[in-house]
Design a protein around this motif. Sequence first.
Motif, PDB file in Angstrom:
ATOM      1  N   GLY A 175      79.324  78.685  36.158  1.00  0.00           N
ATOM      2  CA  GLY A 175      80.663  78.722  36.879  1.00  0.00           C
ATOM      3  C   GLY A 175      81.474  77.578  36.332  1.00  0.00           C
ATOM      4  O   GLY A 175      82.464  77.095  37.092  1.00  0.00           O
ATOM      5  N   ALA A 176      81.602  77.191  35.198  1.00  0.00           N
ATOM      6  CA  ALA A 176      82.324  76.389  34.464  1.00  0.00           C
ATOM      7  C   ALA A 176      83.852  77.099  34.362  1.00  0.00           C
ATOM      8  O   ALA A 176      84.179  78.191  34.062  1.00  0.00           O
ATOM      9  CB  ALA A 176      82.237  75.909  33.112  1.00  0.00           C
ATOM     10  N   HIS A 177      84.840  76.163  34.986  1.00  0.00           N
ATOM     11  CA  HIS A 177      86.252  76.568  35.241  1.00  0.00           C
ATOM     12  C   HIS A 177      87.138  75.582  35.310  1.00  0.00           C
ATOM     13  O   HIS A 177      86.970  74.496  35.460  1.00  0.00           O
ATOM     14  CB  HIS A 177      86.094  77.775  36.340  1.00  0.00           C
ATOM     15  N   SER A 178      88.666  76.056  35.196  1.00  0.00           N
ATOM     16  CA  SER A 178      89.585  74.989  35.731  1.00  0.00           C
ATOM     17  C   SER A 178      90.340  75.748  36.656  1.00  0.00           C
ATOM     18  O   SER A 178      90.259  77.020  36.970  1.00  0.00           O
ATOM     19  CB  SER A 178      90.490  74.787  34.474  1.00  0.00           C
ATOM     20  N   ASP A 179      90.993  75.083  37.563  1.00  0.00           N
ATOM     21  CA  ASP A 179      91.732  75.551  38.643  1.00  0.00           C
ATOM     22  C   ASP A 179      93.049  76.102  38.384  1.00  0.00           C
ATOM     23  O   ASP A 179      93.523  75.615  37.594  1.00  0.00           O
ATOM     24  CB  ASP A 179      91.977  74.493  39.866  1.00  0.00           C
ATOM     25  N   TYR A 180      93.571  76.939  39.121  1.00  0.00           N
ATOM     26  CA  TYR A 180      94.957  77.550  38.695  1.00  0.00           C
ATOM     27  C   TYR A 180      96.161  76.850  39.065  1.00  0.00           C
ATOM     28  O   TYR A 180      97.008  76.775  38.207  1.00  0.00           O
ATOM     29  CB  TYR A 180      94.975  78.818  39.643  1.00  0.00           C
ATOM     30  N   GLU A 181      96.278  76.115  40.234  1.00  0.00           N
ATOM     31  CA  GLU A 181      97.301  75.747  40.831  1.00  0.00           C
ATOM     32  C   GLU A 181      97.940  74.395  40.338  1.00  0.00           C
ATOM     33  O   GLU A 181      97.762  74.016  39.040  1.00  0.00           O
ATOM     34  CB  GLU A 181      97.215  75.746  42.282  1.00  0.00           C
ATOM     35  N   CYS A 182      98.679  73.458  40.891  1.00  0.00           N
ATOM     36  CA  CYS A 182      99.092  72.274  40.418  1.00  0.00           C
ATOM     37  C   CYS A 182      98.115  71.160  40.617  1.00  0.00           C
ATOM     38  O   CYS A 182      97.588  70.537  39.651  1.00  0.00           O
ATOM     39  CB  CYS A 182     100.334  71.819  41.517  1.00  0.00           C
ATOM     40  N   PHE A 183      97.327  71.210  41.941  1.00  0.00           N
ATOM     41  CA  PHE A 183      96.340  70.262  42.109  1.00  0.00           C
ATOM     42  C   PHE A 183      95.609  70.562  43.094  1.00  0.00           C
ATOM     43  O   PHE A 183      95.931  71.269  43.956  1.00  0.00           O
ATOM     44  CB  PHE A 183      96.874  68.907  42.092  1.00  0.00           C
ATOM     45  N   THR A 184      94.264  69.712  43.251  1.00  0.00           N
ATOM     46  CA  THR A 184      93.268  70.576  44.246  1.00  0.00           C
ATOM     47  C   THR A 184      92.921  69.172  45.069  1.00  0.00           C
ATOM     48  O   THR A 184      92.533  68.192  44.449  1.00  0.00           O
ATOM     49  CB  THR A 184      92.008  70.886  43.451  1.00  0.00           C
ATOM     50  N   LEU A 185      92.908  69.312  46.267  1.00  0.00           N
ATOM     51  CA  LEU A 185      92.461  68.116  47.467  1.00  0.00           C
ATOM     52  C   LEU A 185      90.974  68.587  47.758  1.00  0.00           C
ATOM     53  O   LEU A 185      90.896  69.774  48.264  1.00  0.00           O
ATOM     54  CB  LEU A 185      93.166  67.887  48.322  1.00  0.00           C
ATOM     55  N   LEU A 186      89.795  67.929  47.372  1.00  0.00           N
ATOM     56  CA  LEU A 186      88.622  68.425  47.957  1.00  0.00           C
ATOM     57  C   LEU A 186      88.075  67.323  48.818  1.00  0.00           C
ATOM     58  O   LEU A 186      87.799  66.252  48.746  1.00  0.00           O
ATOM     59  CB  LEU A 186      87.679  68.544  46.668  1.00  0.00           C
ATOM     60  N   LEU A 187      87.450  68.074  50.025  1.00  0.00           N
ATOM     61  CA  LEU A 187      86.670  67.126  51.010  1.00  0.00           C
ATOM     62  C   LEU A 187      85.317  67.849  50.798  1.00  0.00           C
ATOM     63  O   LEU A 187      85.321  69.231  51.076  1.00  0.00           O
ATOM     64  CB  LEU A 187      87.496  67.505  52.348  1.00  0.00           C
ATOM     65  N   ALA A 188      84.331  67.044  50.573  1.00  0.00           N
ATOM     66  CA  ALA A 188      83.025  67.809  50.904  1.00  0.00           C
ATOM     67  C   ALA A 188      82.065  66.838  51.802  1.00  0.00           C
ATOM     68  O   ALA A 188      82.171  65.549  52.012  1.00  0.00           O
ATOM     69  CB  ALA A 188      82.406  67.633  49.227  1.00  0.00           C
ATOM     70  N   SER A 189      81.041  67.286  52.062  1.00  0.00           N
ATOM     71  CA  SER A 189      79.687  66.772  52.712  1.00  0.00           C
ATOM     72  C   SER A 189      79.172  65.906  51.877  1.00  0.00           C
ATOM     73  O   SER A 189      79.553  65.776  50.456  1.00  0.00           O
ATOM     74  CB  SER A 189      78.944  67.947  53.200  1.00  0.00           C
ATOM     75  N   SER A 190      78.116  65.086  52.302  1.00  0.00           N
ATOM     76  CA  SER A 190      77.390  64.228  51.334  1.00  0.00           C
ATOM     77  C   SER A 190      76.607  64.891  50.400  1.00  0.00           C
ATOM     78  O   SER A 190      76.262  63.799  49.404  1.00  0.00           O
ATOM     79  CB  SER A 190      76.730  63.129  52.332  1.00  0.00           C
ATOM     80  N   THR A 191      76.128  66.087  50.508  1.00  0.00           N
ATOM     81  CA  THR A 191      75.305  66.734  49.475  1.00  0.00           C
ATOM     82  C   THR A 191      76.210  66.647  48.251  1.00  0.00           C
ATOM     83  O   THR A 191      77.119  67.391  48.334  1.00  0.00           O
ATOM     84  CB  THR A 191      74.879  67.985  49.878  1.00  0.00           C
ATOM     85  N   PRO A 192      75.472  66.341  46.899  1.00  0.00           N
ATOM     86  CA  PRO A 192      76.103  66.233  45.791  1.00  0.00           C
ATOM     87  C   PRO A 192      76.272  67.907  45.232  1.00  0.00           C
ATOM     88  O   PRO A 192      75.575  68.672  45.608  1.00  0.00           O
ATOM     89  CB  PRO A 192      75.659  65.517  44.561  1.00  0.00           C
ATOM     90  N   GLY A 193      77.431  68.314  44.280  1.00  0.00           N
ATOM     91  CA  GLY A 193      77.478  69.316  43.890  1.00  0.00           C
ATOM     92  C   GLY A 193      78.562  69.534  42.729  1.00  0.00           C
ATOM     93  O   GLY A 193      78.541  70.342  41.712  1.00  0.00           O
ATOM     94  N   LEU A 194      79.693  68.778  42.917  1.00  0.00           N
ATOM     95  CA  LEU A 194      80.827  68.985  41.790  1.00  0.00           C
ATOM     96  C   LEU A 194      80.312  68.294  40.647  1.00  0.00           C
ATOM     97  O   LEU A 194      79.774  66.904  40.819  1.00  0.00           O
ATOM     98  CB  LEU A 194      81.952  68.492  42.517  1.00  0.00           C
TER      99      LEU A 194
END
Length: 391
Positions: free
Chosen positions: A251-270
């Motif tokens: 799933g390696a990728h880059s995002d399309y838009e200007c920037f991304t704001l990510l909120l996540a639960s405590s389980t690692p993944g990114l």
Amino acid sequence: MATDTRDAPRLPDATTYEEARNGAAAYLQSRLAAAAKHDVTDNEFEVPVIDISPSFSPSLEDRQAVAARIQKACTTSGFFYITGHGVPQNVRDGILQQAERFMHELSMDKKEALHLKKNKFGLGWEPSNYTSIAGDEEQKEVFNFAYEAELDPTGGDGLYRNLDGTKYKGNMWPKDEDLPGFYDAVKEYYGAVLGLARHLFRLFALSLNLPETYFDSMTTHPGGIARLLYYPPPKNPQPVSPSSEELIGLGAHSDYECFTLLLASSTPGLEILKPSGRWHVASYIPGAFIINVADFLMRWTNGRYKSTVHRVVNRGTEARYSVPFFFSVNYDTVIETLPTCLKEGEESTWKPIRAGEYILERLNATTQYGMGFQEQDVDPKLGGQSGTHLQ
């Protein structure tokens, strides 16, 4: 520079189409190929934690100090955390609760009524087997929604159009009797992060030696696709730290838009791809958002700001919930290199593109070819998949 196309000649459709279909794949390919060589170090790589509370100060000097830290992060890793952002904890906790409610309380027939196959903009419900690209380790379930004037605390300017220029409401929402309070909680969160995104754009402007309000007129009816994501625990949990020999794909990728704001639960993944080709597992920092540069900002800055390749892998024993907000400009904006990002005599690396049409074509590519570009567009030895909005 960027211009509003309502009063300007339209670019040929072929330009945006070509860049979305081939330019994006070429960039991902080059980024993965460079990382695969393992001939660079990660000495300058870091994902800093930036307290942006001084950026709300009336002092321009305070705001510029925060912008300087953002500039450094954008020219190295392309990722940074922000604290002191002003989004209340109950609002952040509330949206993660709504993600869990949607996935586990809404009946299957109600979800099917919201299936994204019924929506030309990729909005609605995605079952895990509809877009999975990496087997059990990347199973996910998603609910997608986008900007609408009712979600904007300013009320909008009445000029919002969908990715294809149409005016009808593209979002598909569960009925309130099926999921009481869901829409209200989503609206509260969306309004908060929309305001934060507009504020961040002012800091990006300062970081690029532009007037602080440079992007304001381009975010009056902006693109803003958000996702409620659920990653169940994998059947076979993996080591939290990926090995250096692990394939770059998944799933390696880059995002399309200007920037991304990510909120996540405590389980690692990114996981973030470092220059050396090794993966950096993003730590969980309570109360923080993770911000990353996306393709539009990279194009605007002629590559100075890095749209960094990343992926999501739940390697643990607990479910992961996350809410990425992919912030764009007004979809009728043309994106071309900013004047402060071209040296005298330097030519732009990327061609001008229309924001909405570019995103739509990228989305079309991911659904038509199974959440990735055609097989010949990405070297199978690298295992990359382009542009799937994960996180």
